[in-house]
Every structure is written in C-alpha cells, then in structure tokens.
Write a protein that holds these residues in place. Structure first.
Motif, mmCIF file in Angstrom:
data_model
loop_
_atom_site.group_PDB
_atom_site.id
_atom_site.type_symbol
_atom_site.label_atom_id
_atom_site.label_comp_id
_atom_site.label_asym_id
_atom_site.label_seq_id
_atom_site.Cartn_x
_atom_site.Cartn_y
_atom_site.Cartn_z
ATOM 1 N N TRP A 1 0.846 -1.165 0.000
ATOM 2 C CA TRP A 1 0.000 0.000 0.000
ATOM 3 C C TRP A 1 0.886 1.220 0.000
ATOM 4 O O TRP A 1 1.621 1.471 0.969
ATOM 5 C CB TRP A 1 -0.933 -0.033 1.213
ATOM 6 N N ASP A 2 0.881 1.983 -1.067
ATOM 7 C CA ASP A 2 1.736 3.159 -1.230
ATOM 8 C C ASP A 2 0.868 4.375 -1.545
ATOM 9 O O ASP A 2 0.462 4.577 -2.691
ATOM 10 C CB ASP A 2 2.743 2.893 -2.346
ATOM 11 N N PRO A 3 0.558 5.184 -0.518
ATOM 12 C CA PRO A 3 -0.336 6.327 -0.750
ATOM 13 C C PRO A 3 0.220 7.345 -1.745
ATOM 14 O O PRO A 3 -0.547 7.960 -2.494
ATOM 15 C CB PRO A 3 -0.511 6.951 0.630
ATOM 16 N N LYS A 4 1.524 7.516 -1.797
ATOM 17 C CA LYS A 4 2.107 8.466 -2.760
ATOM 18 C C LYS A 4 1.875 7.985 -4.189
ATOM 19 O O LYS A 4 1.555 8.782 -5.071
ATOM 20 C CB LYS A 4 3.606 8.628 -2.501
ATOM 21 N N GLN A 9 -1.080 8.325 -9.235
ATOM 22 C CA GLN A 9 -1.892 7.686 -10.270
ATOM 23 C C GLN A 9 -3.213 8.427 -10.457
ATOM 24 O O GLN A 9 -3.661 8.626 -11.595
ATOM 25 C CB GLN A 9 -2.153 6.224 -9.913
ATOM 26 N N ILE A 10 -3.840 8.837 -9.357
ATOM 27 C CA ILE A 10 -5.095 9.592 -9.450
ATOM 28 C C ILE A 10 -4.870 10.892 -10.211
ATOM 29 O O ILE A 10 -5.632 11.243 -11.123
ATOM 30 C CB ILE A 10 -5.680 9.863 -8.049
ATOM 31 N N CYS A 11 -3.812 11.615 -9.858
ATOM 32 C CA CYS A 11 -3.504 12.878 -10.542
ATOM 33 C C CYS A 11 -3.198 12.649 -12.014
ATOM 34 O O CYS A 11 -3.638 13.420 -12.871
ATOM 35 C CB CYS A 11 -2.336 13.582 -9.861
ATOM 36 N N SER A 12 -2.458 11.598 -12.313
ATOM 37 C CA SER A 12 -2.109 11.297 -13.706
ATOM 38 C C SER A 12 -3.343 10.963 -14.530
ATOM 39 O O SER A 12 -3.505 11.471 -15.652
ATOM 40 C CB SER A 12 -1.125 10.133 -13.764
ATOM 41 N N VAL A 13 -4.209 10.116 -13.993
ATOM 42 C CA VAL A 13 -5.435 9.752 -14.712
ATOM 43 C C VAL A 13 -6.310 10.992 -14.917
ATOM 44 O O VAL A 13 -6.839 11.214 -16.017
ATOM 45 C CB VAL A 13 -6.212 8.641 -13.958
ATOM 46 N N GLN A 14 -6.431 11.824 -13.877
ATOM 47 C CA GLN A 14 -7.265 13.026 -13.964
ATOM 48 C C GLN A 14 -6.706 13.997 -15.006
ATOM 49 O O GLN A 14 -7.452 14.522 -15.831
ATOM 50 C CB GLN A 14 -7.351 13.705 -12.592
ATOM 51 N N CYS A 15 -5.401 14.227 -14.965
ATOM 52 C CA CYS A 15 -4.779 15.151 -15.923
ATOM 53 C C CYS A 15 -4.917 14.646 -17.354
ATOM 54 O O CYS A 15 -5.281 15.418 -18.254
ATOM 55 C CB CYS A 15 -3.311 15.367 -15.571
ATOM 56 N N LEU A 16 -4.628 13.376 -17.572
ATOM 57 C CA LEU A 16 -4.768 12.822 -18.925
ATOM 58 C C LEU A 16 -6.212 12.879 -19.407
ATOM 59 O O LEU A 16 -6.476 13.139 -20.579
ATOM 60 C CB LEU A 16 -4.250 11.391 -18.976
ATOM 61 N N SER A 17 -7.141 12.654 -18.483
ATOM 62 C CA SER A 17 -8.551 12.706 -18.843
ATOM 63 C C SER A 17 -8.943 14.114 -19.300
ATOM 64 O O SER A 17 -9.627 14.274 -20.320
ATOM 65 C CB SER A 17 -9.404 12.266 -17.658
ATOM 66 N N TYR A 18 -8.513 15.130 -18.562
ATOM 67 C CA TYR A 18 -8.846 16.500 -18.948
ATOM 68 C C TYR A 18 -8.100 16.937 -20.208
ATOM 69 O O TYR A 18 -8.642 17.670 -21.027
ATOM 70 C CB TYR A 18 -8.574 17.479 -17.803
ATOM 71 N N ILE A 19 -6.876 16.471 -20.387
ATOM 72 C CA ILE A 19 -6.125 16.808 -21.608
ATOM 73 C C ILE A 19 -6.809 16.205 -22.830
ATOM 74 O O ILE A 19 -7.023 16.896 -23.840
ATOM 75 C CB ILE A 19 -4.662 16.327 -21.501
#
Length: 149
Positions: A1-4, A9-19
């Motif tokens: 379990w690695d919270p970082k 991953q959440i930020c990456s998915v969100q950014c790619l989704s908006y891009i």
C-alpha cells in the motif's frame, strides 16, 4: 500500500482525462464551427441534447471515456483497480463541476457522466485483463537471464 503512488496515479489519470477531453472538444468544435469555453468542461447546464454544442460535449465525453480507459490501462495496470480509479476520476470531476456552477441538477449531465463512468471502467478493465493475460514467453525470460560468454 503506497499512498504516494496512489495519489500520483489519481492525478495522472485526472490530468490525462482533462487533456484528452480538451483535445476532443477542440476537434469537435472545429468540425462543427462552435466556440470552446470553460463551461463545456465544468458547466452542467452546457450538457443539452437539444443544442449542437451539447452534442459536441456528449460526443467528446463519451470518446474521452474510451481514451481515459486506455490511460487506466497504462497508469493503473490492474483490472481490479479500474473501477476505483474511474469512479475517483468522475467524483473529482463532480466536485470540480460543483465548485464551478453548483451541484449538477441537469439529468442529462448525470446520465452522460454515469455512461462515461461505466464505459471507462468496463473498457479499462477489459484492456487491463488483456494485458494481464498476455502470454509470458519462457524463451524471452531465459535470453535475458543467460550469462554472457
């Protein structure tokens, strides 16, 4: 379990989704000759099936769900995590839309984003399962591990 890692991953998915959504909206707006505004990203009232601009948003969002599923496959890499990350991505979008214009009250927005969530999760799981079930060739493994002479 690695919270970082999970947050990254959440930020990456969100950014790619908006891009990808921005690219798709730009392409569809160029095709239909309409103007692009921030409302089309975050305003629930812009999702209107009776208006041409609303159809641009609907088509872009559904196409973005498929492309975002590809991002899930690349970033998350596990089929069992796809639903979690797809839901998180859509929940963050709900929060952003709520901050921009208030809690969405348009039924079309809810139907569109529910369909987008389902498409993103199902296609993402399918792509991840295909990736997870790929054959691992023993010959490739042995050639990497063989000592050099």
């Amino acid at each position: 379990w690695d919270p970082k890692l999970i947050c990254a991953q959440i930020c990456s998915v969100q950014c790619l989704s908006y891009i990808t959504l921005g690219i798709l909206l730009s392409l569809f707006h160029a095709l239909f000759g309409t103007s692009l505004t921030m409302d089309q990203f975050f305003s629930f009232s812009a999702v209107d099936a009776a208006a041409p601009t609303g159809w641009v948003i609907i088509l872009s969002t559904l196409a973005n769900a498929v492309l975002s599923a590809g991002a899930l496959c690349l970033i998350v890499e596990r089929a069992k995590k796809c639903l979690d990350f797809a839901f998180t991505s859509h929940f963050v979008h709900l929060c952003a839309c709520s901050l921009y214009e208030g809690l969405p009250s348009n039924w079309e927005w809810w139907v569109l984003n529910t369909a987008s969530l389902i498409i993103m999760a199902v296609v993402g799981e399918y792509l991840c399962m295909r990736r997870e079930l790929r054959e691992i060739r023993i010959s490739d493994f042995l050639s990497v591990r063989s000592p050099s002479s």
